[in-house]
Write a protein that holds these residues in place. Structure first.
Motif, PDB file in Angstrom:
ATOM      1  N   LEU A   1     -33.044 -17.066  -1.297  1.00 51.98           N
ATOM      2  CA  LEU A   1     -34.250 -16.884  -2.089  1.00 51.98           C
ATOM      3  C   LEU A   1     -35.277 -17.946  -1.691  1.00 51.98           C
ATOM      4  N   ASN A   2     -36.527 -17.614  -1.912  1.00 50.39           N
ATOM      5  CA  ASN A   2     -37.633 -18.487  -1.546  1.00 50.39           C
ATOM      6  C   ASN A   2     -37.605 -19.748  -2.401  1.00 50.39           C
ATOM      7  N   GLY A   3     -37.461 -20.894  -1.755  1.00 44.61           N
ATOM      8  CA  GLY A   3     -37.423 -22.168  -2.456  1.00 44.61           C
ATOM      9  C   GLY A   3     -38.787 -22.780  -2.684  1.00 44.61           C
ATOM     10  N   GLY A   4     -39.860 -22.024  -2.405  1.00 40.63           N
ATOM     11  CA  GLY A   4     -41.215 -22.532  -2.618  1.00 40.63           C
ATOM     12  C   GLY A   4     -41.598 -23.570  -1.588  1.00 40.63           C
ATOM     13  N   ASP A   5     -42.461 -24.483  -1.990  1.00 42.14           N
ATOM     14  CA  ASP A   5     -42.938 -25.517  -1.070  1.00 42.14           C
ATOM     15  C   ASP A   5     -41.844 -26.507  -0.683  1.00 42.14           C
ATOM     16  N   ASP A   6     -40.908 -26.761  -1.600  1.00 40.48           N
ATOM     17  CA  ASP A   6     -39.809 -27.695  -1.350  1.00 40.48           C
ATOM     18  C   ASP A   6     -38.621 -27.228  -2.175  1.00 40.48           C
ATOM     19  N   LEU A   7     -37.571 -26.774  -1.517  1.00 38.90           N
ATOM     20  CA  LEU A   7     -36.423 -26.221  -2.236  1.00 38.90           C
ATOM     21  C   LEU A   7     -35.704 -27.250  -3.098  1.00 38.90           C
ATOM     22  N   SER A   8     -36.030 -28.524  -2.966  1.00 35.85           N
ATOM     23  CA  SER A   8     -35.424 -29.546  -3.817  1.00 35.85           C
ATOM     24  C   SER A   8     -35.696 -29.287  -5.292  1.00 35.85           C
ATOM     25  N   VAL A   9     -36.863 -28.714  -5.594  1.00 38.76           N
ATOM     26  CA  VAL A   9     -37.245 -28.478  -6.995  1.00 38.76           C
ATOM     27  C   VAL A   9     -36.354 -27.413  -7.636  1.00 38.76           C
ATOM     28  N   PRO A  10     -36.285 -26.177  -7.091  1.00 39.60           N
ATOM     29  CA  PRO A  10     -35.388 -25.210  -7.726  1.00 39.60           C
ATOM     30  C   PRO A  10     -33.912 -25.587  -7.586  1.00 39.60           C
ATOM     31  N   LEU A  11     -33.543 -26.306  -6.533  1.00 35.16           N
ATOM     32  CA  LEU A  11     -32.154 -26.732  -6.376  1.00 35.16           C
ATOM     33  C   LEU A  11     -31.761 -27.692  -7.502  1.00 35.16           C
ATOM     34  N   ALA A  12     -32.641 -28.617  -7.844  1.00 28.28           N
ATOM     35  CA  ALA A  12     -32.371 -29.547  -8.951  1.00 28.28           C
ATOM     36  C   ALA A  12     -32.271 -28.793 -10.275  1.00 28.28           C
ATOM     37  N   ARG A  13     -33.159 -27.812 -10.478  1.00 31.57           N
ATOM     38  CA  ARG A  13     -33.098 -27.013 -11.711  1.00 31.57           C
ATOM     39  C   ARG A  13     -31.811 -26.195 -11.756  1.00 31.57           C
TER      40      ARG A  13
ATOM     41  N   ILE B   1     -23.581 -27.132  -6.453  1.00 35.66           N
ATOM     42  CA  ILE B   1     -24.217 -27.207  -5.142  1.00 35.66           C
ATOM     43  C   ILE B   1     -23.106 -27.239  -4.091  1.00 35.66           C
ATOM     44  N   VAL B   2     -23.108 -26.257  -3.191  1.00 37.51           N
ATOM     45  CA  VAL B   2     -22.069 -26.219  -2.150  1.00 37.51           C
ATOM     46  C   VAL B   2     -22.604 -26.660  -0.795  1.00 37.51           C
ATOM     47  N   VAL B   3     -23.906 -26.530  -0.572  1.00 34.22           N
ATOM     48  CA  VAL B   3     -24.564 -27.080   0.612  1.00 34.22           C
ATOM     49  C   VAL B   3     -25.849 -27.729   0.116  1.00 34.22           C
ATOM     50  N   PRO B   4     -25.958 -29.054   0.209  1.00 32.23           N
ATOM     51  CA  PRO B   4     -27.192 -29.709  -0.240  1.00 32.23           C
ATOM     52  C   PRO B   4     -28.360 -29.336   0.678  1.00 32.23           C
ATOM     53  N   LYS B   5     -29.540 -29.735   0.297  1.00 35.67           N
ATOM     54  CA  LYS B   5     -30.706 -29.480   1.144  1.00 35.67           C
ATOM     55  C   LYS B   5     -30.421 -30.011   2.544  1.00 35.67           C
ATOM     56  N   THR B   6     -30.512 -29.115   3.519  1.00 34.06           N
ATOM     57  CA  THR B   6     -30.142 -29.432   4.896  1.00 34.06           C
ATOM     58  C   THR B   6     -31.215 -28.919   5.843  1.00 34.06           C
ATOM     59  N   GLN B   7     -31.658 -29.764   6.754  1.00 33.86           N
ATOM     60  CA  GLN B   7     -32.658 -29.320   7.720  1.00 33.86           C
ATOM     61  C   GLN B   7     -31.999 -28.472   8.805  1.00 33.86           C
ATOM     62  N   ILE B   8     -32.595 -27.313   9.066  1.00 29.50           N
ATOM     63  CA  ILE B   8     -32.155 -26.472  10.168  1.00 29.50           C
ATOM     64  C   ILE B   8     -32.756 -27.035  11.449  1.00 29.50           C
ATOM     65  N   SER B   9     -34.081 -27.180  11.450  1.00 29.53           N
ATOM     66  CA  SER B   9     -34.834 -27.858  12.504  1.00 29.53           C
ATOM     67  C   SER B   9     -36.237 -28.064  11.955  1.00 29.53           C
ATOM     68  N   PRO B  10     -37.031 -28.968  12.572  1.00 25.98           N
ATOM     69  CA  PRO B  10     -38.394 -29.173  12.073  1.00 25.98           C
ATOM     70  C   PRO B  10     -39.233 -27.889  12.114  1.00 25.98           C
ATOM     71  N   GLU B  11     -38.983 -27.030  13.088  1.00 25.62           N
ATOM     72  CA  GLU B  11     -39.775 -25.799  13.225  1.00 25.62           C
ATOM     73  C   GLU B  11     -39.324 -24.702  12.260  1.00 25.62           C
ATOM     74  N   ILE B  12     -38.062 -24.705  11.874  1.00 22.81           N
ATOM     75  CA  ILE B  12     -37.521 -23.623  11.036  1.00 22.81           C
ATOM     76  C   ILE B  12     -37.512 -23.974   9.557  1.00 22.81           C
ATOM     77  N   GLY B  13     -37.221 -25.225   9.207  1.00 26.41           N
ATOM     78  CA  GLY B  13     -37.237 -25.630   7.806  1.00 26.41           C
ATOM     79  C   GLY B  13     -35.871 -26.020   7.279  1.00 26.41           C
ATOM     80  N   TYR B  14     -35.658 -25.804   5.986  1.00 26.60           N
ATOM     81  CA  TYR B  14     -34.483 -26.280   5.267  1.00 26.60           C
ATOM     82  C   TYR B  14     -33.788 -25.149   4.528  1.00 26.60           C
ATOM     83  N   PHE B  15     -32.491 -25.367   4.245  1.00 29.37           N
ATOM     84  CA  PHE B  15     -31.753 -24.444   3.404  1.00 29.37           C
ATOM     85  C   PHE B  15     -30.796 -25.229   2.520  1.00 29.37           C
ATOM     86  N   ALA B  16     -30.305 -24.568   1.477  1.00 27.27           N
ATOM     87  CA  ALA B  16     -29.273 -25.107   0.598  1.00 27.27           C
ATOM     88  C   ALA B  16     -28.533 -23.911   0.017  1.00 27.27           C
TER      89      ALA B  16
END
Length: 125
Positions: free
Chosen positions: A74-86, A94-109
């Motif tokens: 799901l779309n984590g918005g501007d920074d997935l840290s916010v919905p992840l914390a909520r 949390i089974v995978v914390p915020k993790t960078q895929i690459s600078p060009e691709i972004g992050y997932f959790a």
């Protein structure tokens, strides 16, 4: 045929629709549109723009939550840290914390939701 999106619709199975609606409304600070289908299936649809790919929470005897099946991101918005914390505050594991895929691709959790589903979040930051 032209397929602008690989995904056209998704359904996240739930055991308790009211509990799942509270969870997802808390995580994303949104209101889901609850509806009943003629088939007896209960649904709560995520809000989305008219042309956007969309989906819902679905409660039905044929739909079972699982942490082992397909993972919807799901779309984590501007920074997935916010919905992840909520999500964590709402009881998610949390089974995978915020993790960078690459600078060009972004992050997932990934987290386990109130119903036992593995759900992902994605954002560029």
């Amino acid at each position: 045929m032209n397929y602008p999106h690989v995904v056209t619709w998704f359904e996240i199975p739930v055991s308790d629709l009211a509990r799942a609606v509270r969870f997802y409304e808390t995580v994303f600070a949104i209101t889901l549109n609850q509806d009943a289908c003629p088939s007896g299936m209960k649904m709560a649809v995520f809000p989305a723009e008219k042309e956007a790919v969309n989906g819902c929470l679905v409660q039905h005897e044929s739909c079972k939550p699982s942490a082992d099946g397909t993972t919807v991101y799901l779309n984590g918005g501007d920074d997935l840290s916010v919905p992840l914390a909520r999500a964590e505050q709402a009881g998610a594991t949390i089974v995978v914390p915020k993790t960078q895929i690459s600078p060009e691709i972004g992050y997932f959790a990934q987290f386990i939701d109130s119903e036992g589903n593995r759900v992902g979040l994605y954002s560029m930051h």
